[in-house]
Design a protein around this motif. Sequence first.
Motif, PDB file in Angstrom:
ATOM      1  N   TRP A   1       1.093  -1.246  -0.055  1.00  0.00           N
ATOM      2  CA  TRP A   1       0.281  -0.528  -0.325  1.00  0.00           C
ATOM      3  C   TRP A   1       0.942   1.405   0.049  1.00  0.00           C
ATOM      4  O   TRP A   1       0.039   2.533  -0.535  1.00  0.00           O
ATOM      5  CB  TRP A   1      -0.682  -0.330   1.425  1.00  0.00           C
ATOM      6  N   LEU A   2       2.180   1.153   0.140  1.00  0.00           N
ATOM      7  CA  LEU A   2       2.745   2.700   0.283  1.00  0.00           C
ATOM      8  C   LEU A   2       3.291   3.108  -0.579  1.00  0.00           C
ATOM      9  O   LEU A   2       3.713   4.327  -1.446  1.00  0.00           O
ATOM     10  CB  LEU A   2       4.313   2.233   1.013  1.00  0.00           C
ATOM     11  N   ASP A   3       2.955   2.038  -2.168  1.00  0.00           N
ATOM     12  CA  ASP A   3       3.469   2.721  -3.877  1.00  0.00           C
ATOM     13  C   ASP A   3       2.560   3.804  -3.859  1.00  0.00           C
ATOM     14  O   ASP A   3       3.019   4.637  -4.170  1.00  0.00           O
ATOM     15  CB  ASP A   3       3.339   1.388  -4.262  1.00  0.00           C
ATOM     16  N   GLY A   4       1.208   3.870  -3.069  1.00  0.00           N
ATOM     17  CA  GLY A   4       0.427   4.720  -3.126  1.00  0.00           C
ATOM     18  C   GLY A   4      -0.035   6.013  -2.351  1.00  0.00           C
ATOM     19  O   GLY A   4      -0.793   6.719  -2.147  1.00  0.00           O
ATOM     20  N   ALA A   5       1.353   5.637  -1.519  1.00  0.00           N
ATOM     21  CA  ALA A   5       1.720   7.241  -0.128  1.00  0.00           C
ATOM     22  C   ALA A   5       2.835   6.916  -0.265  1.00  0.00           C
ATOM     23  O   ALA A   5       3.453   7.127   0.438  1.00  0.00           O
ATOM     24  CB  ALA A   5       1.499   6.274   0.666  1.00  0.00           C
TER      25      ALA A   5
END
Length: 275
Positions: free
Chosen positions: A20-24
């Motif tokens: 999910w960190l790819d989107g943050a």
Amino acid sequence: MRIIDTHLHLVYQDHFNYPWLDGAPAINRNWSVENYLEEARPLGIEAALHMEVDVAETDIVAESRFMTTVHPAVIGAIAGCRPESPGFAEQLEALAAIKGVRGVRRVLHQAPDELSQSQQFRDNIRRLARHDLNFDLCVRADQLPLATAIVDHAPDVQFVLDHCGNPDIANNGFDAWAAGLDEIAGRANVTAKVSGIVVNAQSDWNTETLRPYVEYLIERFGWDRIVWGSDHPVCTLNANLTRWVEATRTIVSGASIDEQAKLFHRNAERVYRLA
């Protein structure tokens, strides 16, 4: 006033996979316990519980094991889990065997509503009682009725409602949030966590922006059913740790020392069985 932070995220990208960190991108980096403590200790934060960071499912048990030994100031962990999975019973056994795991969480605010409403999900949550593990509820304000349904199916489980139930502060969502909060606050086995709401506000928020939400939460749950969390480093998207601590202290400054102690450490010790 000493503080136990019940909602600390640590990110070790050399150890675990965080899809999910790819989107943050603003927080897509390592966040070590040492970096956190540099800011936390001068604020009176003496200890923290690690909150799972939605790692890849294959990393869940390893993340929990690692975080329970990462630093003496991290005195426990809330592990990730997948109650919707047929293999949950085995996953739960593995997590419960890790000394220091105090509860589990499945992030629901970005999941389809149907995920948490299946019979399998609800029955699996009931399994937590036999292991004396809490379940942290991370839902949007509009999902509070779904969270209440989960609670009603597992009356012997201790639940903790993360981030005040995620009111939409930026869009003046008080009334819609309050209606759902009133219902879940009526369940004696739910504690509310004063955390995470700075990211729900506009970028120009101040203490008075947050005050109505925190005060209403405390009014509905009472001083014996609230705990405090930083939501670090997610809070850095719209503040920093220091500003959030100072805002909370200002909001509750009119309360008694005993009441403030309940919020900042005493209830956490009881709810998460730390004492």
